[in-house]
Design a protein around this motif. Structure first.
Motif, PDB file in Angstrom:
ATOM      1  N   ALA A   1       0.828  -1.215   0.000  1.00  8.70           N
ATOM      2  CA  ALA A   1       0.000   0.000   0.000  1.00  8.70           C
ATOM      3  C   ALA A   1       0.855   1.256   0.000  1.00  8.70           C
ATOM      4  O   ALA A   1       0.482   2.273  -0.591  1.00  8.70           O
ATOM      5  N   THR A   2       2.017   1.208   0.674  1.00  5.65           N
ATOM      6  CA  THR A   2       2.865   2.401   0.743  1.00  5.65           C
ATOM      7  C   THR A   2       3.315   2.847  -0.644  1.00  5.65           C
ATOM      8  O   THR A   2       3.670   4.016  -0.846  1.00  5.65           O
ATOM      9  N   SER A   3       3.274   1.947  -1.612  1.00  5.86           N
ATOM     10  CA  SER A   3       3.718   2.316  -2.956  1.00  5.86           C
ATOM     11  C   SER A   3       2.731   3.220  -3.677  1.00  5.86           C
ATOM     12  O   SER A   3       3.032   3.713  -4.771  1.00  5.86           O
ATOM     13  N   ASN A   4       1.572   3.495  -3.090  1.00  2.57           N
ATOM     14  CA  ASN A   4       0.706   4.547  -3.622  1.00  2.57           C
ATOM     15  C   ASN A   4       1.415   5.894  -3.580  1.00  2.57           C
ATOM     16  O   ASN A   4       1.226   6.741  -4.453  1.00  2.57           O
ATOM     17  N   LEU A   5       2.214   6.102  -2.532  1.00  6.79           N
ATOM     18  CA  LEU A   5       2.888   7.379  -2.321  1.00  6.79           C
ATOM     19  C   LEU A   5       4.365   7.328  -2.699  1.00  6.79           C
ATOM     20  O   LEU A   5       4.880   8.255  -3.325  1.00  6.79           O
ATOM     21  N   ILE A   6       5.036   6.261  -2.311  1.00 10.65           N
ATOM     22  CA  ILE A   6       6.491   6.176  -2.516  1.00 10.65           C
ATOM     23  C   ILE A   6       6.848   4.900  -3.288  1.00 10.65           C
ATOM     24  O   ILE A   6       7.636   4.066  -2.819  1.00 10.65           O
ATOM     25  N   PRO A   7       6.291   4.737  -4.487  1.00  7.67           N
ATOM     26  CA  PRO A   7       6.563   3.513  -5.241  1.00  7.67           C
ATOM     27  C   PRO A   7       8.040   3.304  -5.548  1.00  7.67           C
ATOM     28  O   PRO A   7       8.525   2.169  -5.567  1.00  7.67           O
TER      29      PRO A   7
END
Length: 299
Positions: A207-213
């Motif tokens: 999910a964090t890759s929505n912001l920091i892929p």
């Protein structure tokens, strides 16, 4: 289709009236693909599948599948408590052109392992595209046991599991019992991407890759290259975001962070409330932190 790498557990963009926002969806899809993710996973926990109607799911999937246009695989969440409903939605998503399905275990009623086995078998037999099991016991009340996964992995189009148990030993058991099958284990816990890769996982649905892929992708790429020190540093970098995600109900903080970064994904759907000003201040601090590390936002 090989299931591997960093796959984004994408949020579902809404407008201010809490309707699905097609334009923001296309923006986010392109940002993620341009950042090097290996796939797009929609209608999961951070995609608010439990708050979206089936008609909305179909409409949203159409937009994502169209925009992705086969550049990366699209994994579509079709799980639910009713086997009949999950089968019908799975068949519809296959018809729309989904590359694979993700099916969460039934929740609230806490079925037996035998019942879960029957549930997944019926869904897999009703479609021809790959199926990814989704284990998240914290929210469903049931853990997919390794022996159950071992049996399910024998079904030709059940190809992987996303494990969000947060327990590395659980993933390790899945890896061991499915070693003789063409089956991938994916970390659903962003804090365990590198540890999971080290024990044989194929990647992560993050999910964090929505912001920091770029950071999440670098963990995988550094690992593949054998640059473990750099991979560990990248793994640690995502903890700055994860710390602030705990300050609100999923996915309110993540969506606000993405919105403040320049892509108008809107708020979470009610009853999940938007974060207050104090928390928004902390989110801005996180964005400033990553901007200092040359993460390119759209703002």
């Amino acid at each position: 289709m090989e299931v591997k790498g960093i796959i984004t557990a994408m949020v579902t963009p809404f407008d201010n009236n809490q309707n699905i926002d097609g334009n923001a969806t296309r923006q986010l899809v392109n940002k993620l693909i341009n950042s090097g993710v290996s796939g797009i996973f929609i209608l999961g926990t951070n995609g608010e599948f439990h708050l979206v109607t089936n008609d909305e799911k179909v409409a949203f999937a159409k937009v994502v599948i169209d925009e992705v246009n086969k550049r990366v695989p699209v994994y579509v969440g079709t799980g639910g408590n009713s086997t009949r409903e999950a089968v019908a939605l799975s068949q519809k998503m296959e018809e729309l052109g989904a590359d694979a399905l993700s099916v969460i275990t039934p929740y609230f009623l806490v079925p037996s392992q035998r019942e879960v086995l029957q549930h997944y078998t019926a869904i897999a037999e009703a479609v021809s595209i790959p199926v990814v099991l989704y284990n998240i016991p914290k929210h469903t009340g049931i853990n997919l046991e390794p022996e159950t996964v071992k049996e399910l992995a024998k079904i030709k189009n059940i190809v992987a599991i996303k494990d969000s148990s947060g327990k590395l030993d659980n993933m390790e058991k899945y890896i061991k019992v499915t070693a003789e099958e063409e089956f991938a284990v994916l970390s659903g816990s962003d804090s365990l991407i590198l540890p999971a890769l080290k024990i044989g996982a194929a990647g992560a649905i993050a999910a964090t890759s929505n912001l920091i892929p770029e950071i999440d992708v670098s963990i995988y790429e550094y690992f593949i290259k054998g640059e473990l020190e750099k991979a560990a540093k990248a793994q640690q970098e995502i903890e700055v975001l994860r710390a602030v995600l705990k300050l609100g109900t999923v996915p309110s903080i993540l969506k606000k962070a993405v919105q403040l970064s320049g892509i108008p994904v809107g708020p979470a759907r009610l009853p999940v409330a938007e974060p207050g000003e104090e928390v928004i201040g902390k989110i801005r601090e996180v964005l400033e932190y990553y901007q200092g590390r040359e993460i390119k936002f759209h703002c």
